[in-house]
Design a protein around this motif. Structure first.
Motif, PDB file in Angstrom:
ATOM      1  N   LEU A 254       0.819  -1.206   0.000  1.00  0.00           N
ATOM      2  CA  LEU A 254       0.000   0.000   0.000  1.00  0.00           C
ATOM      3  C   LEU A 254       0.857   1.263   0.000  1.00  0.00           C
ATOM      4  O   LEU A 254       0.537   2.245  -0.685  1.00  0.00           O
ATOM      5  N   TRP A 255       1.957   1.254   0.763  1.00  0.00           N
ATOM      6  CA  TRP A 255       2.864   2.406   0.758  1.00  0.00           C
ATOM      7  C   TRP A 255       3.504   2.579  -0.626  1.00  0.00           C
ATOM      8  O   TRP A 255       3.702   3.709  -1.094  1.00  0.00           O
ATOM      9  N   LEU A 256       3.831   1.460  -1.271  1.00  0.00           N
ATOM     10  CA  LEU A 256       4.401   1.533  -2.618  1.00  0.00           C
ATOM     11  C   LEU A 256       3.411   2.143  -3.598  1.00  0.00           C
ATOM     12  O   LEU A 256       3.783   2.990  -4.425  1.00  0.00           O
ATOM     13  N   LEU A 257       2.152   1.745  -3.490  1.00  0.00           N
ATOM     14  CA  LEU A 257       1.122   2.325  -4.359  1.00  0.00           C
ATOM     15  C   LEU A 257       0.963   3.822  -4.098  1.00  0.00           C
ATOM     16  O   LEU A 257       0.805   4.608  -5.039  1.00  0.00           O
ATOM     17  N   ALA A 258       1.000   4.216  -2.827  1.00  0.00           N
ATOM     18  CA  ALA A 258       0.883   5.637  -2.501  1.00  0.00           C
ATOM     19  C   ALA A 258       2.041   6.435  -3.088  1.00  0.00           C
ATOM     20  O   ALA A 258       1.847   7.526  -3.646  1.00  0.00           O
ATOM     21  N   ALA A 259       3.252   5.875  -2.990  1.00  0.00           N
ATOM     22  CA  ALA A 259       4.420   6.562  -3.551  1.00  0.00           C
ATOM     23  C   ALA A 259       4.323   6.651  -5.070  1.00  0.00           C
ATOM     24  O   ALA A 259       4.657   7.682  -5.667  1.00  0.00           O
ATOM     25  N   ALA A 260       3.861   5.563  -5.705  1.00  0.00           N
ATOM     26  CA  ALA A 260       3.722   5.569  -7.160  1.00  0.00           C
ATOM     27  C   ALA A 260       2.667   6.581  -7.605  1.00  0.00           C
ATOM     28  O   ALA A 260       2.838   7.273  -8.616  1.00  0.00           O
ATOM     29  N   THR A 261       1.567   6.684  -6.850  1.00  0.00           N
ATOM     30  CA  THR A 261       0.519   7.655  -7.182  1.00  0.00           C
ATOM     31  C   THR A 261       1.042   9.075  -7.048  1.00  0.00           C
ATOM     32  O   THR A 261       0.783   9.937  -7.903  1.00  0.00           O
ATOM     33  N   LEU A 262       1.804   9.350  -5.988  1.00  0.00           N
ATOM     34  CA  LEU A 262       2.384  10.679  -5.807  1.00  0.00           C
ATOM     35  C   LEU A 262       3.342  11.007  -6.937  1.00  0.00           C
ATOM     36  O   LEU A 262       3.316  12.117  -7.489  1.00  0.00           O
ATOM     37  N   ALA A 263       4.191  10.047  -7.298  1.00  0.00           N
ATOM     38  CA  ALA A 263       5.146  10.275  -8.383  1.00  0.00           C
ATOM     39  C   ALA A 263       4.427  10.533  -9.705  1.00  0.00           C
ATOM     40  O   ALA A 263       4.828  11.406 -10.489  1.00  0.00           O
ATOM     41  N   ALA A 264       3.347   9.798  -9.957  1.00  0.00           N
ATOM     42  CA  ALA A 264       2.588  10.000 -11.188  1.00  0.00           C
ATOM     43  C   ALA A 264       1.959  11.388 -11.226  1.00  0.00           C
ATOM     44  O   ALA A 264       1.955  12.056 -12.273  1.00  0.00           O
ATOM     45  N   ASN A 265       1.432  11.842 -10.093  1.00  0.00           N
ATOM     46  CA  ASN A 265       0.835  13.179 -10.046  1.00  0.00           C
ATOM     47  C   ASN A 265       1.875  14.267 -10.267  1.00  0.00           C
ATOM     48  O   ASN A 265       1.622  15.261 -10.964  1.00  0.00           O
ATOM     49  N   ILE A 266       3.061  14.088  -9.689  1.00  0.00           N
ATOM     50  CA  ILE A 266       4.139  15.060  -9.893  1.00  0.00           C
ATOM     51  C   ILE A 266       4.541  15.106 -11.361  1.00  0.00           C
ATOM     52  O   ILE A 266       4.753  16.175 -11.940  1.00  0.00           O
ATOM     53  N   TRP A 267       4.622  13.927 -11.978  1.00  0.00           N
ATOM     54  CA  TRP A 267       4.976  13.870 -13.398  1.00  0.00           C
ATOM     55  C   TRP A 267       3.922  14.559 -14.253  1.00  0.00           C
ATOM     56  O   TRP A 267       4.250  15.304 -15.190  1.00  0.00           O
TER      57      TRP A 267
END
Length: 229
Positions: free
Chosen positions: A198-211
């Motif tokens: 779940l933490w990995l998904l949260a980090a991936a979602t944040l990175a996608a939004n930043i991109w």
């Protein structure tokens, strides 16, 4: 019956979603890639037209209301906006339709087996039962799947109901009169690897939004550079 908690259910759902989405993405990848290119071109056209109108507005010094009314009637802006809308629909609708069909077969098919659970739920020690704690019938599972759409349409408030004790029942659980419970041999605590997932998904979602924000900024800067000085 021990009701399953919200985060455990969320981890199971996300695992299943990944397992379904990856092959669906492989099937639709080529047309999706073309649709992404078409959306990028349509967005460039809309931004360029908008920047040109903004440059004109700075010269004419019209009131904001008059500018807004003019833009809403501007045929070039309307055509550009329609192009973005069409490109976005062409990009999203086919993959979404393919995912929904695959998701229906995945959820109802696996939850109808002796597992009473999808692979994601089974990995987290969960199973789907009816109000009496028995395996649900095919009709209940279909109603549960369709009612899941309401949980999404309520901006996920339907899913958040699963966080409320003591039942931990989401909206689609309540409508279909089903429950998601812990299997008899499942530990009470969620496995550590599920929390890490779940933490990995949260980090991936944040990175996608930043991109996405960075990419949108780059497109806007390019449109401003092409605008007449």
């Amino acid at each position: 019956m021990r009701p399953a908690g919200f985060w455990r259910r969320a981890a199971a759902w996300s695992l299943d979603a990944a397992l379904v989405a990856l092959p669906v993405l492989g099937v639709v990848w080529n047309p999706l890639r073309r649709s992404i290119g078409a959306l990028g071109a349509a967005t460039d056209t809309l931004l360029e037209a908008t920047v040109l109108r903004m440059a004109d507005a700075l010269q004419t010094l019209e009131s904001p209301l008059a500018l807004a009314q003019g833009w809403l009637r501007d045929p070039e802006l309307l055509a550009a906006a329609h192009g973005v809308e069409s490109a976005l629909s062409a990009m999203l609708l086919p993959p979404l339709a393919a995912f929904v069909v695959a998701w229906l077969a995945w959820c109802v098919g696996f939850e109808r087996t002796p597992w009473q659970a999808t692979p994601g739920k089974r990995a987290l020690g969960l199973r789907v039962v009816d109000a009496a704690g028995q395996p649900p019938g095919i009709t209940s599972l279909l109603v549960r799947f369709l009612a899941g759409g309401l949980s999404w349409l309520t901006l996920n408030l339907g899913h958040l109901l699963a966080a409320l004790p003591p039942r931990h029942a989401a909206l689609h659980d309540r409508i279909s009169r089903t429950r998601v419970c812990l299997a008899d041999d499942a530990p009470a605590r969620m496995p550590g690897w599920a929390g890490a997932w779940l933490w990995l998904l949260a980090a991936a979602t944040l990175a996608a939004n930043i991109w996405l924000v960075s990419a949108a900024g780059g497109v806007l800067r390019a449109a401003l550079q092409r605008a007449p000085g």
